[in-house]
Scaffold this motif. Structure first.
Motif, short mmCIF file in Angstrom:
data_model
loop_
_atom_site.label_atom_id
_atom_site.label_comp_id
_atom_site.label_asym_id
_atom_site.label_seq_id
_atom_site.Cartn_x
_atom_site.Cartn_y
_atom_site.Cartn_z
N VAL A 92 0.84 -1.20 0.00
CA VAL A 92 0.00 0.00 0.00
C VAL A 92 0.88 1.25 0.00
CG1 VAL A 92 -1.68 1.31 1.36
CG2 VAL A 92 -1.92 -1.16 1.13
N THR A 93 1.94 1.23 0.79
CA THR A 93 2.85 2.36 0.87
C THR A 93 3.49 2.62 -0.48
OG1 THR A 93 3.28 1.91 3.20
CG2 THR A 93 4.89 3.28 2.06
N GLU A 94 3.89 1.58 -1.17
CA GLU A 94 4.48 1.73 -2.50
C GLU A 94 3.51 2.42 -3.46
OE1 GLU A 94 6.60 -0.83 -6.09
OE2 GLU A 94 5.78 -1.88 -4.37
N ALA A 95 2.26 2.01 -3.40
CA ALA A 95 1.25 2.63 -4.27
C ALA A 95 1.09 4.11 -3.95
CB ALA A 95 -0.08 1.90 -4.13
N TYR A 96 1.05 4.46 -2.66
CA TYR A 96 0.94 5.86 -2.26
C TYR A 96 2.17 6.66 -2.67
CZ TYR A 96 -3.31 5.29 0.53
OH TYR A 96 -4.60 5.06 0.94
N LEU A 97 3.36 6.08 -2.51
CA LEU A 97 4.58 6.77 -2.90
C LEU A 97 4.63 7.04 -4.40
CD1 LEU A 97 7.21 5.04 -0.60
CD2 LEU A 97 6.40 7.40 -0.47
N LYS A 98 4.18 6.07 -5.19
CA LYS A 98 4.12 6.28 -6.63
C LYS A 98 3.18 7.42 -6.99
CE LYS A 98 5.43 1.66 -8.15
NZ LYS A 98 4.98 0.39 -8.76
N GLU A 99 2.03 7.47 -6.32
CA GLU A 99 1.08 8.54 -6.57
C GLU A 99 1.65 9.89 -6.14
OE1 GLU A 99 -3.54 9.85 -5.65
OE2 GLU A 99 -2.88 7.84 -5.13
N LEU A 100 2.30 9.92 -4.98
CA LEU A 100 2.92 11.16 -4.51
C LEU A 100 3.99 11.64 -5.49
CD1 LEU A 100 3.13 10.34 -0.72
CD2 LEU A 100 1.97 12.33 -1.70
N LEU A 110 9.35 13.57 1.73
CA LEU A 110 8.96 12.19 2.06
C LEU A 110 10.00 11.54 2.97
CD1 LEU A 110 7.66 11.05 -1.43
CD2 LEU A 110 6.31 11.76 0.54
#
Length: 123
Positions: A92-100, A110
């Motif tokens: 989930v964190t990876e997905a959020y980081l990609k979006e950020l 970050l």
């Protein structure tokens, strides 16, 4: 202990689960400390005991608490059944980081956030 927000669109059991998780993560509920009984918390919050039971069941599945038959529910030890949950959260964190990143968030902001969470010195 905490209150539930009637304006929050999430189900009550999710609000309870999130609030208990926050108390555990913030260290206000420590390892092996007892949680209020299902009945006790249901009375305090004026909600159905089944709602509390669902929140406790989810917290146990995620490794935040454990139950002892006839004794109640308690805060779990660190490192107890955590690997699966760590992997889920990293995805989930990876997905959020990609979006950020896509939205233009600065890498340094970050990294500062990560250091703050891990209580390292920020520069």
């Amino acid at each position: 202990m905490f209150y539930l927000d009637p304006a929050d669109p999430r189900p009550l059991y999710e609000q309870i689960k999130e609030k208990l998780k926050r108390l555990i993560i913030d260290g206000l509920l420590t390892e092996h400390s007892p949680l209020p009984s299902v009945r006790e918390l249901a009375v305090k919050l004026a909600i159905n005991p089944n709602t509390i039971q669902k929140a406790y069941k989810d917290l146990e599945a995620e490794g935040f608490i454990y139950s002892k038959r006839g004794k109640g529910s308690f805060v779990a030890s660190l490192g107890q059944n955590n690997q699966k949950r760590i992997e889920e959260l990293l995805a989930v964190t990876e997905a959020y980081l990609k979006e950020l990143s896509y939205l233009g968030a600065e890498k340094d902001s970050l990294l500062s956030l990560v250091k703050k969470i891990y209580k390292e010195e920020t520069e």
